[in-house]
Scaffold this active site. Structure first.
Site, mmCIF file in Angstrom:
data_model
loop_
_atom_site.group_PDB
_atom_site.id
_atom_site.type_symbol
_atom_site.label_atom_id
_atom_site.label_comp_id
_atom_site.label_asym_id
_atom_site.label_seq_id
_atom_site.Cartn_x
_atom_site.Cartn_y
_atom_site.Cartn_z
ATOM 1 N N GLU A 235 0.818 -1.212 0.000
ATOM 2 C CA GLU A 235 0.000 0.000 0.000
ATOM 3 C C GLU A 235 0.856 1.269 0.000
ATOM 4 O OE1 GLU A 235 -3.694 -0.370 2.543
ATOM 5 O OE2 GLU A 235 -2.523 -2.043 3.329
ATOM 6 N N SER B 33 -6.587 -2.205 1.767
ATOM 7 C CA SER B 33 -6.821 -1.656 0.425
ATOM 8 C C SER B 33 -7.173 -2.718 -0.604
ATOM 9 C CB SER B 33 -5.603 -0.853 -0.052
ATOM 10 O OG SER B 33 -5.378 0.253 0.781
ATOM 11 N N TYR C 46 -8.242 3.198 -5.852
ATOM 12 C CA TYR C 46 -7.154 4.159 -6.001
ATOM 13 C C TYR C 46 -6.705 4.438 -7.432
ATOM 14 C CZ TYR C 46 -6.878 3.049 -1.064
ATOM 15 O OH TYR C 46 -7.188 2.849 0.245
ATOM 16 N N ARG D 247 -11.866 3.634 10.712
ATOM 17 C CA ARG D 247 -13.023 3.519 9.824
ATOM 18 C C ARG D 247 -13.556 2.106 9.954
ATOM 19 N NH1 ARG D 247 -10.951 3.088 4.858
ATOM 20 N NH2 ARG D 247 -11.579 0.901 4.844
ATOM 21 N N ASP E 63 -16.174 -0.772 8.467
ATOM 22 C CA ASP E 63 -16.868 -1.153 7.242
ATOM 23 C C ASP E 63 -17.916 -2.230 7.523
ATOM 24 O OD1 ASP E 63 -14.929 0.511 6.214
ATOM 25 O OD2 ASP E 63 -13.737 -1.095 5.315
ATOM 26 N N GLU F 227 -14.769 -5.119 8.646
ATOM 27 C CA GLU F 227 -13.470 -4.913 9.293
ATOM 28 C C GLU F 227 -13.355 -3.487 9.795
ATOM 29 O OE1 GLU F 227 -11.018 -5.896 5.905
ATOM 30 O OE2 GLU F 227 -10.511 -3.788 5.629
ATOM 31 N N ASN G 77 -10.356 -0.333 10.145
ATOM 32 C CA ASN G 77 -9.070 0.151 9.646
ATOM 33 C C ASN G 77 -8.564 1.240 10.579
ATOM 34 O OD1 ASN G 77 -7.053 1.542 8.028
ATOM 35 N ND2 ASN G 77 -7.885 0.456 6.275
ATOM 36 N N GLY H 1 -7.372 5.530 4.562
ATOM 37 C CA GLY H 1 -6.788 6.405 3.562
ATOM 38 C C GLY H 1 -7.194 7.859 3.739
#
Length: 369
Positions: free
Chosen positions: A27, A195, A265, A305, A307, A320, A322, A326
């Site tokens: 990443e 990612s 991305y 974050r 999800d 999950e 994070n 990002g």
């Protein structure tokens, strides 16, 4: 007045904040994009940003003050003879093979994936006695390892999908056995990666074996997970464990097979981001409550974050968490807070404030009896 503002006033100068980016991770390029945004939006009336890049082999470089991470990062990280090589030594270390980082008041480790988001850099920064943005060693490590994360969430009684972890030392399980337990299609992914790197959607035995080979290229442990049909919902969390708050939720509508690395991305049309998500008020509240429960269960701090998958019957399943999401121009974490009333610049300011406050709390702890 926030504590960093008081600190700036007392010190009589701006806080020098190191933006640490790059890293030994798949990443790496995502981190460069995130660092550019943090560098662009940090309040330069209050902070003096210093770029510190880590190349893909793990070498550290100083990018100088007030640089542009997006334009300069790639060039100085690729220059093997660059004189700006530096190191970060633990406090009081008698040996420095390279010039040391000097005069930094706090660090924003905008690193994603292994060797940056997994507790390794966080441990180094603690040894160096520096405040840093984001989760500590434990939460970073747990948040990176999806196997351990899901076991903790399951034990806390939080809703997750069925899964199975597989180590490189274990025999590859029978496909029919796995598909009978988890259903088809299913997902295979590295346990310690983000990612959507190394992630495959599997429907057949041949795809299953190929997906395991791909995932094991990135980690020594992989996850085999149930496919949960539903909408992809994300929620941002900000604050300390005692006073964390959750943003309004957003929705991701991938235009590909799933929300892949390319969709996130590379392909600007790879997914549609809907902020706020069109959800009933009770679903919004439930997503926020679950996000805070996940944040506290995994001992997070600063930011995260979370999800989810939202099924047609209205039930939410945690995919999950994070710990360093990002910060690119299309990333959900800052966008969700912007829609919730906190600008990108104020968000960075709050994260640095939280880092300094935690550091001050921990400095009061006894280290001897």
């Amino acid at each position: 007045m926030c504590k960093p503002c008081i600190l700036v006033f007392i010190m009589g100068r701006k806080l020098k904040v190191a933006i640490l980016f790059g890293g030994k991770s798949a990443e790496h390029e995502v981190s460069l994009q995130s660092a550019k945004n943090v560098s662009d939006f940090i309040d330069k009336n209050k902070y003096e940003p210093v770029l510190i890049g880590i190349d893909k082999s793990g070498r550290w470089f100083s990018g100088g003050d007030n640089g542009d991470a997006g334009n300069n990062a790639s060039s100085f990280l690729l220059n093997t003879d660059d004189p700006r090589r530096i190191c970060l030594n633990p406090s009081g270390s008698p040996v420095a093979l390279l010039p040391q980082i000097d005069g930094v008041d706090a660090v924003f480790p905008i690193l994603h994936g292994p060797f940056g988001e997994d507790g390794t850099v966080q441990g180094l920064l603690k040894l160096a006695d520096l405040p840093f943005v984001g989760a500590g060693v434990l939460a970073s490590a747990v948040g990176m390892d999806k196997d351990v994360m899901k076991r903790l969430l399951r034990d806390a009684g939080l809703p997750i999908g069925k899964f199975r972890a597989l180590s490189y030392e274990e025999k590859v399980p029978d496909f029919d056995e796995v598909s009978a337990a988890l259903g088809l299609p299913l997902f295979v992914k590295p346990a310690n990666m983000g990612s959507s790197v190394g992630v495959s959607k599997v429907r057949t035995k041949d795809e299953f074996l190929a997906s395991l080979a791909t995932a094991f290229e990135y980690d020594t442990k992989v996850m085999i997970e149930e496919f949960i049909p539903g909408r992809e919902i994300e929620c941002s969390v900000l604050g300390s464990p005692a006073d964390a708050a959750a943003s309004i939720p957003g929705e991701i509508k991938p235009r590909r097979e799933f929300y892949s690395y390319e969709a996130k991305y590379i392909d600007e049309h790879g997914a549609e981001l809907i902020i706020p998500a069109a959800l009933p008020a009770e679903t919004v509240k439930h997503a926020q409550e679950l996000s805070l429960a996940v944040f506290k269960t995994l001992c997070c701090d600063g930011l995260a974050r979370v999800d989810f998958f939202l099924k047609d019957d209205g039930s939410l399943f945690i995919n999950e968490l994070n710990t360093m999401p990002g910060f690119t121009r299309i990333s959900m974490y800052p966008k969700l807070w912007e829609a919730s009333g906190i600008s990108y610049t104020k968000l960075i300011d709050r994260l640095i404030e939280l880092a300094v406050l935690r550091f001050q709390r921990e400095k009061k702890l006894k280290t001897s009896v």
